[in-house]
Every structure is written in structure tokens, then in C-alpha cells.
Design a protein around this motif. Sequence first.
Motif, mmCIF file in Angstrom:
data_model
loop_
_atom_site.group_PDB
_atom_site.id
_atom_site.type_symbol
_atom_site.label_atom_id
_atom_site.label_comp_id
_atom_site.label_asym_id
_atom_site.label_seq_id
_atom_site.Cartn_x
_atom_site.Cartn_y
_atom_site.Cartn_z
ATOM 1 N N ARG A 20 19.928 10.938 -3.029
ATOM 2 C CA ARG A 20 21.017 10.178 -2.781
ATOM 3 C C ARG A 20 20.986 9.683 -1.330
ATOM 4 N N TRP A 77 23.082 7.619 1.684
ATOM 5 C CA TRP A 77 24.291 7.167 2.383
ATOM 6 C C TRP A 77 24.014 6.047 3.492
ATOM 7 N N ASP A 78 24.803 4.843 3.176
ATOM 8 C CA ASP A 78 24.970 4.006 4.375
ATOM 9 C C ASP A 78 25.925 4.106 5.351
ATOM 10 N N TYR A 86 33.483 5.428 -1.454
ATOM 11 C CA TYR A 86 32.110 5.309 -1.644
ATOM 12 C C TYR A 86 31.297 6.579 -1.917
ATOM 13 N N GLU A 120 24.373 6.013 -2.724
ATOM 14 C CA GLU A 120 23.363 5.235 -3.718
ATOM 15 C C GLU A 120 22.326 6.042 -4.003
ATOM 16 N N ASP A 141 18.465 6.463 -4.479
ATOM 17 C CA ASP A 141 17.103 6.065 -4.030
ATOM 18 C C ASP A 141 16.267 5.685 -5.208
ATOM 19 N N LEU A 174 26.974 7.516 -10.609
ATOM 20 C CA LEU A 174 25.617 7.043 -9.962
ATOM 21 C C LEU A 174 24.689 6.883 -11.150
#
Length: 207
Positions: free
Chosen positions: A18, A20-21, A89, A92, A94, A128
Motif C-alpha cells: 500500500r 499513500w499520496d 483516504y 492505494e 501498488d 482496497l
Amino acid sequence: MSRERATALLVDFDGVLRRWDPAVAAGVERAYGLTEGVLGEIAMSWGLLQPVLTGRVNHAEWMASVAAALAPSVGEQQAQAAVDEWQRYRGEVDPQVLTFVREVRASGVPVGLATNATDVLDADLAALGLEGELDAVVNSSVVGVHKPATEYFQAACEALHTPPSRVLLVDDDDRVIAGARVAGLSAHRWSGPGDLRYLRAALAPNG
């Protein structure tokens, strides 16, 4: 002396599977008049983080403590709203790492998730789309100890039904890598998807 080839894989969640932005937290901080970086700084302070990673408090209690720490600067209502928005949030996946995990499992090698996490981990995995993508999930808040403790890695190897000498860990934290090696595992310090070629070779039958 060469090691036995790994017959099971452990992958870290945050920073490996995972990502993170950082722009998300920065946007929340700007919107609520908070100092840049303060959400992560408070949440990751060891006094607040360690209890939630070992299951002594739950995720909601952890976030309430973050909001309480912010309240003196922006007020209780604003602090809680900022934390709530930040927490919506959940990062995301990978896609390259997920493809690798699927390849490894398809080759007959079990893959476990080795993560210092809270009681919302299962919900995050579901959100996810990661349910069913792993053979074991080893969550520090369930085990009661966190990486890099030897006891954590013992629990992880047991979850994979594999002795430590045959388990390869992939993690992005130097302390965790060192702890895994002390516990008898092989360990690779993750620096990004460019490492996948090496890891595929390490797990190949003749690797």
C-alpha cells in the motif's frame, strides 16, 4: 554459507503493498488551517502509536487522541472534522506489487502480509479489494507485539506454516529488516518496484 531457498514470502503493507499520496493529508491540513505535516506527526508519535499497534487501544480511540492534540490550535469541532476527512483516504494498492504477489502465489509459494496495523486492517483490505489476495494476514494489533520484535516474526512464520529459515520478508524499514534477520528470516529492504526483478529471482525454483 548460502541460505536455503525461501519457500514463503512476507510482504509489508504500508510502503510496499500500500502506498499513500502525501498530497491528501497536505490538502486536509491546508483546508483546516493546520501546520503542514502535523496530522502524521501527531498520529505517528510513539506515545500514541505504540498502544494502537499492540491492540491496547482501538483505531477510533487513536484518532480521538489525535483530534484532542489538535483541538487547542483549531477547536474541538474543527480538529475532529479534519481527522475524519483525513481518515476517509485509505491509501492505494501498488499494482506492480500486487501482480508480484499473485505471481508468487500462483507458483505455489504462500504469501503473508506482515504489518504493524490497527483493528481497521481487515476493513482496509476489503476497501482496497485485497480480500483473498493473501494466504495469511499478521496484524500486530491482533498478535499483541509489533515488528521488529522476534515474537512478531515467530507468529508470522507460524501463520505461514514455514520455519523462519525458509521465509523471505520484504519491508521498507531498516529496523524491521534487522529484526527479521535476528529472528532467522531472510529479509530484503524494499526501495521500490525496481526490486521486483531481484525478488522474482530469489523466489524462483533455482534462485
